[in-house]
Design a protein around this motif. Sequence first.
Motif, PDB file in Angstrom:
ATOM      1  N   ASP A  58       0.834  -1.201   0.000  1.00  0.00           N
ATOM      2  CA  ASP A  58       0.000   0.000   0.000  1.00  0.00           C
ATOM      3  C   ASP A  58       0.870   1.252   0.000  1.00  0.00           C
ATOM      4  OD1 ASP A  58      -2.349  -1.418   0.135  1.00  0.00           O
ATOM      5  OD2 ASP A  58      -2.209  -1.590   2.318  1.00  0.00           O
ATOM      6  N   ARG A  86      -4.599   4.125   9.594  1.00  0.00           N
ATOM      7  CA  ARG A  86      -3.368   3.382   9.298  1.00  0.00           C
ATOM      8  C   ARG A  86      -2.494   3.242  10.544  1.00  0.00           C
ATOM      9  NH1 ARG A  86      -1.859   2.760   3.864  1.00  0.00           N
ATOM     10  NH2 ARG A  86      -3.413   3.565   2.399  1.00  0.00           N
ATOM     11  N   GLU A 102      -8.591   2.521  -3.014  1.00  0.00           N
ATOM     12  CA  GLU A 102      -7.358   2.049  -2.384  1.00  0.00           C
ATOM     13  C   GLU A 102      -7.670   1.426  -1.018  1.00  0.00           C
ATOM     14  OE1 GLU A 102      -3.243   3.902  -0.537  1.00  0.00           O
ATOM     15  OE2 GLU A 102      -4.313   5.018  -2.080  1.00  0.00           O
ATOM     16  N   ARG A 129      -7.317  -2.463   0.252  1.00  0.00           N
ATOM     17  CA  ARG A 129      -6.610  -2.800   1.488  1.00  0.00           C
ATOM     18  C   ARG A 129      -7.453  -3.736   2.347  1.00  0.00           C
ATOM     19  NH1 ARG A 129      -2.325  -1.258   4.510  1.00  0.00           N
ATOM     20  NH2 ARG A 129      -2.571  -1.195   6.783  1.00  0.00           N
TER      21      ARG A 129
END
Length: 290
Positions: A1, A40, A82, A86
């Motif tokens: 990523d 994250r 995205e 993930r």
Amino acid sequence: DTDHGDPDGGDPDDGDPDDGAGSARREGMERAERAEFLLRALADRHAQTGDPALAPDALLYGTVMDAYAALGGRDAAERCEELLRRMVLLYEATTTASGADADADADADAVKADLVAYTICMKAWASCGDAEGALRADAILHGMLQRYQATGDTDVKPDGIAFCLVMDGWAGLGTAEAAGRCEALAAEMAQLYEDWRDSELRTGPDAAMIGLKAWRGARDAEDGEVVRGVERVLEGAVERCEAAGWDGEMMPTDAVFEFARRVAKERTGYDAGEALGTIDKLQRRVALAL
């Protein structure tokens, strides 16, 4: 990523700095990026400690995706997708490594991309207002369908909302080809409803209205082509409702018929009399079934 780093140091630049809408969007992007940074960081902390309480779940991912989707634009849609990728990768990695570990299986299920996550991503692409966005939303929808048909995984089974979102994306392009795509999606949804008898795939007034708006906005179409498109949309909606035993949830509403008349009358380069007669007949068929 891709590692976006701490967004506080970023410099998103969309629109004129003096433009109020552009400024609001930049602020919205900064907030979404900050939320993604925290997501994250939480995921990294979970990876370091193994503490299940720190494992981000689908709800948290969906919250960040929704923040991006609300902004509109290709950059936001790309960030949504995205995050969706993930989620898929995390789920696949966790299930592959879990074996018979019940706790690991629970972690995988918690982050599994479901219909909500896919729908947010489709909404982000469909709202871009361009052909690339509509195509990408369409591709995600049909990717879900293929996966559901191959695996039976109900978490990726599209519903009527998903279909209508993609139809909306096409309808906003203002071309006859895009209007035709809307018609094809409505027909596909109706066929899936017939095959699966899933009430979530009933083609109701919303689908019909999107089809009508798509033809109304088709700037490259001749008047006659638009009016014929309007007739097809209504005929399809009424026939599908009749085939389903006049299901009340599928019946075109008076508002749908009135909007169809409006579109027919607007196309003054075409004699709308015949089309108005067809619309009246279709509405009477529905009224008689009530």
